[in-house]
Design a protein around this motif. Structure first.
Motif, PDB file in Angstrom:
ATOM      1  N   LEU A   3       0.836  -1.200   0.000  1.00 30.59           N
ATOM      2  CA  LEU A   3       0.000   0.000   0.000  1.00 30.59           C
ATOM      3  C   LEU A   3       0.872   1.252   0.000  1.00 30.59           C
ATOM      4  CD1 LEU A   3      -2.542   1.700   0.303  1.00 30.59           C
ATOM      5  CD2 LEU A   3      -2.558   1.138   2.750  1.00 30.59           C
ATOM      6  N   HIS A  18       2.393   1.915  -3.412  1.00 35.43           N
ATOM      7  CA  HIS A  18       1.545   2.406  -4.499  1.00 35.43           C
ATOM      8  C   HIS A  18       0.729   3.645  -4.135  1.00 35.43           C
ATOM      9  CE1 HIS A  18       2.356  -1.039  -7.103  1.00 35.43           C
ATOM     10  NE2 HIS A  18       2.228  -1.816  -6.046  1.00 35.43           N
ATOM     11  N   ALA A  19       0.723   4.031  -2.866  1.00 36.47           N
ATOM     12  CA  ALA A  19      -0.075   5.184  -2.450  1.00 36.47           C
ATOM     13  C   ALA A  19       0.759   6.079  -1.538  1.00 36.47           C
ATOM     14  CB  ALA A  19      -1.343   4.721  -1.731  1.00 36.47           C
ATOM     15  N   ASN A  20       0.224   7.248  -1.238  1.00 37.00           N
ATOM     16  CA  ASN A  20       0.946   8.146  -0.337  1.00 37.00           C
ATOM     17  C   ASN A  20       0.614   7.820   1.119  1.00 37.00           C
ATOM     18  OD1 ASN A  20      -1.619   9.305   0.129  1.00 37.00           O
ATOM     19  ND2 ASN A  20      -1.310  10.803  -1.507  1.00 37.00           N
ATOM     20  N   THR A  42      -3.099   8.355   2.340  1.00 41.53           N
ATOM     21  CA  THR A  42      -4.049   7.273   2.061  1.00 41.53           C
ATOM     22  C   THR A  42      -3.893   6.146   3.073  1.00 41.53           C
ATOM     23  OG1 THR A  42      -3.969   7.799  -0.303  1.00 41.53           O
ATOM     24  CG2 THR A  42      -4.831   5.632   0.308  1.00 41.53           C
ATOM     25  N   ASP A  88     -10.024  12.208  -3.415  1.00 39.13           N
ATOM     26  CA  ASP A  88      -8.609  11.891  -3.615  1.00 39.13           C
ATOM     27  C   ASP A  88      -8.241  12.031  -5.089  1.00 39.13           C
ATOM     28  OD1 ASP A  88      -6.035  11.012  -3.467  1.00 39.13           O
ATOM     29  OD2 ASP A  88      -6.523   8.909  -3.085  1.00 39.13           O
ATOM     30  N   PHE A 106      -6.279   8.986  -6.823  1.00 36.81           N
ATOM     31  CA  PHE A 106      -6.936   7.674  -6.769  1.00 36.81           C
ATOM     32  C   PHE A 106      -6.443   6.773  -7.899  1.00 36.81           C
ATOM     33  CE2 PHE A 106     -10.126   4.654  -8.044  1.00 36.81           C
ATOM     34  CZ  PHE A 106     -10.611   4.148  -6.851  1.00 36.81           C
ATOM     35  N   THR A 107      -6.022   5.566  -7.531  1.00 40.33           N
ATOM     36  CA  THR A 107      -5.703   4.537  -8.525  1.00 40.33           C
ATOM     37  C   THR A 107      -6.276   3.219  -8.026  1.00 40.33           C
ATOM     38  OG1 THR A 107      -3.581   3.889  -7.524  1.00 40.33           O
ATOM     39  CG2 THR A 107      -3.537   5.687  -9.147  1.00 40.33           C
ATOM     40  N   ALA A 119      -3.676   1.127  -5.954  1.00 46.28           N
ATOM     41  CA  ALA A 119      -3.452   1.607  -4.588  1.00 46.28           C
ATOM     42  C   ALA A 119      -4.617   1.254  -3.676  1.00 46.28           C
ATOM     43  CB  ALA A 119      -3.230   3.116  -4.603  1.00 46.28           C
ATOM     44  N   TYR A 120      -5.837   1.454  -4.158  1.00 49.48           N
ATOM     45  CA  TYR A 120      -6.995   1.201  -3.306  1.00 49.48           C
ATOM     46  C   TYR A 120      -7.287  -0.293  -3.162  1.00 49.48           C
ATOM     47  CZ  TYR A 120      -8.194   5.976  -2.264  1.00 49.48           C
ATOM     48  OH  TYR A 120      -8.175   7.248  -1.746  1.00 49.48           O
ATOM     49  N   ALA A 172      -5.132  -1.065  -0.431  1.00 46.89           N
ATOM     50  CA  ALA A 172      -5.678  -0.441   0.776  1.00 46.89           C
ATOM     51  C   ALA A 172      -6.773  -1.306   1.399  1.00 46.89           C
ATOM     52  CB  ALA A 172      -6.229   0.949   0.442  1.00 46.89           C
TER      53      ALA A 172
END
Length: 232
Positions: A94, A97-99, A102, A149, A152-153, A156-157, A160
């Motif tokens: 996570l 792929h995300a900040n 998130t 967001d 958003f990808t 990433a989610y 998540a």
């Protein structure tokens, strides 16, 4: 009585603040680490090794006491360690792929889910109305974040949601295992990290990360010339 209650209040507050600080710093440090070293399975394996080895060494030096590692206990603890591994693995991916924002938003949802799961599966008392209301407000904030967001990808989610499921399961199941097995804190750390370290090679191959690492070693200008003959 008042002084005892006051001491307990400050002790609890200190633990909460300390946990929040460590958790926040850990997220930032892990984000930096996975940015500079983009091999999540290997990165977490190094963390497991450091933790398990550190507990073992400090135990040998007499700075702490941990439960003795036995295969009988390890077999009973293995399901919990597996869930722990998945939680850390999804956590690292996570962050990859995300900040951090998130990650924090999804992590903030775990108290609500853990409270519900504790009540449903462990027969724990329901949270008070004010506590539950606070958790619902946090949920509302998380939903608002997702809806607005800009980064958003789907990847990433997906990580998540996988992290949210595994970390909630891990938190609830670990409580059950620790209670039943009677491990102390350092014994729990030792079993969790040592068993996770043993599982790490499986994930290296399943995710194809072992191939990526070997290729990176082969192409490295510093160590490639030394290790390439051994890898071919």
């Amino acid at each position: 009585m008042a002084s005892i209650a006051s001491k307990q209040y400050y002790a609890t507050s200190s633990l909460v603040i300390g946990y929040a600080l460590c958790s926040s710093l850990l997220a930032i440090i892990n984000k930096y680490a996975i940015t500079k070293f983009s091999y999540p399975a290997l990165l977490t394996a190094l963390q497991y090794f450091t933790s398990a080895f550190g507990v073992w060494v400090l135990g040998k030096l007499g700075f702490l006491y941990h439960d003795v590692f036995t295969f009988e206990t390890a077999k009973k603890f293995l399901p919990a360690a597996f869930i722990f591994y998945l939680a850390i693995f999804t956590n690292t991916n996570l962050l990859r792929h995300a900040n951090v924002d998130t990650f924090i938003v999804f992590r903030s949802l775990t108290p609500l889910l853990v409270a519900i799961a504790d009540t449903a599966f462990r027969k724990q008392p329901c949270p008070s109305k004010l506590t539950f209301l606070s958790l619902i407000i946090i949920l509302g904030g998380a939903v608002g974040y997702v809806m607005t967001d800009s980064g958003f990808t789907l990847t990433a989610y997906s990580w998540a949601f996988a992290y949210l499921v595994t970390i909630t399961t891990e938190m609830v199941y670990i409580k059950h295992m620790v209670t039943n097995l009677g491990l102390n804190t350092w014994g729990f750390v030792l079993y969790n990290n040592l068993l996770s370290l043993m599982m790490a090679p499986i994930f290296w191959f399943l995710t194809g990360e072992s191939t990526e690492v070997l290729e990176a070693i082969r192409l490295s200008p510093r160590i490639g010339s030394t290790w390439t003959p051994l890898l071919l």
